[in-house]
Design a protein around this motif. Sequence first.
Motif, PDB file in Angstrom:
ATOM      1  N   ILE A   2       0.853  -1.203   0.000  1.00  0.00           N
ATOM      2  CA  ILE A   2       0.000   0.000   0.000  1.00  0.00           C
ATOM      3  C   ILE A   2       0.885   1.248   0.000  1.00  0.00           C
ATOM      4  CG2 ILE A   2      -1.684   1.326   1.358  1.00  0.00           C
ATOM      5  CD1 ILE A   2      -2.792  -1.440   2.328  1.00  0.00           C
ATOM      6  N   TRP A   9      -5.974  -2.124   7.640  1.00  0.00           N
ATOM      7  CA  TRP A   9      -6.920  -3.189   7.287  1.00  0.00           C
ATOM      8  C   TRP A   9      -6.294  -4.583   7.253  1.00  0.00           C
ATOM      9  CZ3 TRP A   9     -10.242  -0.729   2.747  1.00  0.00           C
ATOM     10  CH2 TRP A   9     -10.904   0.398   3.248  1.00  0.00           C
ATOM     11  N   ASN A  69     -14.117  -3.223   7.586  1.00  0.00           N
ATOM     12  CA  ASN A  69     -12.861  -2.501   7.788  1.00  0.00           C
ATOM     13  C   ASN A  69     -13.116  -1.150   8.447  1.00  0.00           C
ATOM     14  OD1 ASN A  69     -11.421  -4.504   6.181  1.00  0.00           O
ATOM     15  ND2 ASN A  69     -12.467  -3.577   4.436  1.00  0.00           N
ATOM     16  N   VAL A 125      -6.690   2.699   5.565  1.00  0.00           N
ATOM     17  CA  VAL A 125      -6.501   1.476   4.783  1.00  0.00           C
ATOM     18  C   VAL A 125      -5.249   0.686   5.205  1.00  0.00           C
ATOM     19  CG1 VAL A 125      -5.286   2.678   2.885  1.00  0.00           C
ATOM     20  CG2 VAL A 125      -6.545   0.546   2.420  1.00  0.00           C
ATOM     21  N   THR A 141      -9.997  -2.052  -0.756  1.00  0.00           N
ATOM     22  CA  THR A 141      -8.638  -1.536  -0.612  1.00  0.00           C
ATOM     23  C   THR A 141      -8.197  -0.792  -1.867  1.00  0.00           C
ATOM     24  OG1 THR A 141      -8.118  -3.361   0.866  1.00  0.00           O
ATOM     25  CG2 THR A 141      -6.244  -2.192  -0.091  1.00  0.00           C
ATOM     26  N   ASN A 175     -12.887  -7.233   0.259  1.00  0.00           N
ATOM     27  CA  ASN A 175     -11.885  -6.423   0.966  1.00  0.00           C
ATOM     28  C   ASN A 175     -10.797  -5.927   0.021  1.00  0.00           C
ATOM     29  OD1 ASN A 175     -13.071  -6.426   3.493  1.00  0.00           O
ATOM     30  ND2 ASN A 175     -12.048  -8.315   4.151  1.00  0.00           N
TER      31      ASN A 175
END
Length: 332
Positions: free
Chosen positions: A130, A261, A254, A258, A325, A321
């Motif tokens: 991420i 998560w 969530n 982010v 994301t 999910n």
Amino acid sequence: MILRLLLPTVIVVLTCSRAFAWGQEGHRTIAALALEHLQKSNPAAAAKVKEILGNESVEDASIWPDDVRPNRIPSRSGRFANTDEGKAFNTAHPDNPAWHFVDLPLGSKAYGDKRFTKENDVVQTLVKCIDVLEGRSEFMSKHDALRFLLHMGGDVHQPLHAACGFFKFDAEGRATLISDPDEAAANMDGADSGGNKLLLGSESGATNKSPEEADKRLPLHRYWDEHVVAMNAETEAELAVKLRDRVAAFKPTNTGEVRTWPAQWATDSIGVSREIYAELKYGKRFPRTGNYWTIYLNFQKGTKEKFTDMAAVQLVKATRNLAETLGAIQWK
Ligand SMILES: [Zn+2]
């Protein structure tokens, strides 16, 4: 004699199966359905995903992390391990086979106990992906970060990629499951490698069987990597049909930003793993060659059906999910 020569190969195959959560069909379906959902919910993010992947399909990108893995036996390495791109990746990140899982005791309340987490475990690697995609890190290329996000977003929802049984044994080798994190920390040698050391089948059926016979039995981990997907559907197309409406209807839980998560997903997987281990009856420890041991376990009535349904739920969670994301990332 031939079997004896083959034995080390079999062991390598069994113990290296941890990276292949959900098999190729599962990963490819999760990625395809996630992009399909994203296209409706956040077309700009879907366009960004396609821009980064270029000519590579989202399905192929989702299994690249398994296909790039090297193996001590070269013929068993992934098909991208010996490409120029794969070799460069493995040289830069020799620890990447460890990125696919974390071994948390079944009694853990949440991901985060530093006695069991690692800087390169599945949760922390997902956070790094991420960070790369949001422009905060150059840990790897954006393309590789997206491949690993697509892949490990699936892995962390395979319960046995997040949690692990720990066992102690009495003088006769009878196994007792340890769930308590403190007791597990004192019994690290009793970790079952995400169920890789647990073989399906009854202990009585194992009596008088040779180690070679034992090695042909299916480990619990691989049962959850591959068989539960196959029990849900025979092809990717069938699996997509089975899951599509459930992905749309699923309500993600969530919370917060982010980057937090992946830890929430691992925490959820610990609870699912507790249900898996509660279904099983444990037999005796069965020594094998080298450092490996096995425990025979018995399914109870209805366990197979229960596992099939639980796997479908996990595949739906993983897909939705992942879509959430990709929609929440601040793409740079
Ligand atoms: Zn994996």
